[in-house]
Design a protein around this motif. Structure first.
Motif, PDB file in Angstrom:
ATOM      1  N   ASP A  46       0.514  -1.332  -0.085  1.00 19.17           N
ATOM      2  CA  ASP A  46      -0.371   0.288   0.263  1.00 19.17           C
ATOM      3  C   ASP A  46       1.015   1.147   0.363  1.00 19.17           C
ATOM      4  O   ASP A  46       0.416   2.604  -0.064  1.00 19.17           O
ATOM      5  CB  ASP A  46      -0.815   0.307   1.439  1.00 19.17           C
ATOM      6  N   GLY A  47       1.921   0.912  -1.013  1.00 22.11           N
ATOM      7  CA  GLY A  47       3.040   2.557   0.031  1.00 22.11           C
ATOM      8  C   GLY A  47       3.535   2.556   0.924  1.00 22.11           C
ATOM      9  O   GLY A  47       4.673   3.468   0.758  1.00 22.11           O
ATOM     10  N   ARG A  48       3.069   2.333   2.454  1.00 25.93           N
ATOM     11  CA  ARG A  48       4.026   2.511   3.313  1.00 25.93           C
ATOM     12  C   ARG A  48       5.187   1.498   3.933  1.00 25.93           C
ATOM     13  O   ARG A  48       5.718   0.696   3.515  1.00 25.93           O
ATOM     14  CB  ARG A  48       2.836   1.595   4.295  1.00 25.93           C
ATOM     15  N   ARG A  49       6.340   2.947   3.859  1.00 32.46           N
ATOM     16  CA  ARG A  49       7.613   2.287   4.679  1.00 32.46           C
ATOM     17  C   ARG A  49       7.282   1.300   6.444  1.00 32.46           C
ATOM     18  O   ARG A  49       6.875   2.828   6.865  1.00 32.46           O
ATOM     19  CB  ARG A  49       8.423   2.867   4.267  1.00 32.46           C
ATOM     20  N   VAL A  50       7.530   0.337   6.650  1.00 36.12           N
ATOM     21  CA  VAL A  50       7.902  -0.586   8.158  1.00 36.12           C
ATOM     22  C   VAL A  50       8.582  -0.533   8.503  1.00 36.12           C
ATOM     23  O   VAL A  50       9.913  -1.453   7.388  1.00 36.12           O
ATOM     24  CB  VAL A  50       6.302  -0.862   8.038  1.00 36.12           C
ATOM     25  N   ALA A  51       9.500  -0.477   9.997  1.00 36.58           N
ATOM     26  CA  ALA A  51      10.619  -1.270  10.450  1.00 36.58           C
ATOM     27  C   ALA A  51       9.829  -2.693   9.396  1.00 36.58           C
ATOM     28  O   ALA A  51       9.047  -3.646   9.322  1.00 36.58           O
ATOM     29  CB  ALA A  51      10.720  -1.067  11.189  1.00 36.58           C
ATOM     30  N   LYS A  52      11.283  -4.127   9.024  1.00 33.55           N
ATOM     31  CA  LYS A  52      11.351  -5.158   9.117  1.00 33.55           C
ATOM     32  C   LYS A  52      11.290  -5.856  10.055  1.00 33.55           C
ATOM     33  O   LYS A  52      10.681  -7.017   9.700  1.00 33.55           O
ATOM     34  CB  LYS A  52      13.233  -5.973   8.757  1.00 33.55           C
ATOM     35  N   ASP A  53      11.305  -4.831  11.135  1.00 35.56           N
ATOM     36  CA  ASP A  53      10.570  -6.593  12.001  1.00 35.56           C
ATOM     37  C   ASP A  53       9.450  -5.591  12.741  1.00 35.56           C
ATOM     38  O   ASP A  53       8.132  -6.208  13.701  1.00 35.56           O
ATOM     39  CB  ASP A  53      11.502  -5.816  13.430  1.00 35.56           C
ATOM     40  N   HIS A  54       8.304  -4.850  12.082  1.00 37.51           N
ATOM     41  CA  HIS A  54       6.734  -4.670  12.187  1.00 37.51           C
ATOM     42  C   HIS A  54       5.909  -5.594  12.056  1.00 37.51           C
ATOM     43  O   HIS A  54       6.707  -6.372  11.500  1.00 37.51           O
ATOM     44  CB  HIS A  54       6.602  -3.751  10.716  1.00 37.51           C
ATOM     45  N   PRO A  55       4.940  -5.839  13.237  1.00 39.79           N
ATOM     46  CA  PRO A  55       4.491  -7.122  12.915  1.00 39.79           C
ATOM     47  C   PRO A  55       3.867  -7.473  12.042  1.00 39.79           C
ATOM     48  O   PRO A  55       3.595  -8.924  11.587  1.00 39.79           O
ATOM     49  CB  PRO A  55       3.154  -6.715  14.134  1.00 39.79           C
TER      50      PRO A  55
END
Length: 193
Positions: free
Chosen positions: A22-31
């Motif tokens: 969806d275009g969001r960037r999140v940490a690789k350890d995000h749930p």
């Protein structure tokens, strides 16, 4: 369908973040990424189980039915991964859960009631089915952890739960069709005194 990946490495994740569908960037350890990873691990191990079943089905043709039930699960796990990567995307439906339940019910009739706890083992295929079952439970836990912070839509949680049930029954039906005795759990001797 056109090409999906024109370049395998992008360097955009080198600092510990990844992009979602969806275009969001999140940490690789995000749930959400943890859940996607567990579903992917399960899918990879399921592929290993299916490869082993294909080889063994030459000697035990009754395993072809097991392959026919499990092969679509790899595609549905990929769908689930897509739903996790793109929260607005919906691919799974209740009919797939009903398909798994029908297979569980049919195989349970063949197996009869479980009268003891069983251990993963007896053959490499039985053990691999149990590895997949355990990984399905882990994927379910990760999806539930995500659901607690970002509620999931659709039947994904029910699907992964039912898949773990199916994989348990799969291990038992593989044993039966290979003619291998299930490894029964034996309780430890109680200490005296």
């Amino acid at each position: 369908m056109g090409f999906r990946l024109s370049k395998i490495y992008t360097r955009t994740g080198d600092k510990g973040e990844t992009g979602l569908g969806d275009g969001r960037r999140v940490a690789k350890d995000h749930p959400r990424v943890e859940a996607i990873g567990e579903v992917d691990t399960l899918n990879s191990q399921l592929g290993l189980l299916l490869a082993g079943l294909a080889e063994e089905s030459v000697r035990h043709p009754a395993l072809e039915e097991v392959i026919a039930v499990l092969a679509p699960c790899q595609h549905r796990l990929f769908d689930l991964g897509g739903e996790l990567a793109m929260p607005a995307y919906q691919a799974l439906n209740v009919a797939e859960i009903e398909r798994l339940e029908a297979a569980i019910d049919l195989w349970n009739e063949e197996l009869g009631p479980l009268e003891n706890f069983i251990l993963p083992g007896g053959s490499s295929l039985i053990a691999q089915a149990h590895v997949c079952r355990a990984l399905a439970r882990g994927a379910e836990r990760r999806c539930q952890q995500l659901n607690a912070v970002e509620p999931l839509a659709g039947p994904g949680l029910a699907y992964i739960n039912r898949l773990s049930d199916l994989l348990f029954v799969t291990a038992r039906v593989i044993a039966r069709r290979q003619g291998v005795a299930e490894v029964l759990w034996v309780a430890a001797a109680k200490p005296e005194g």
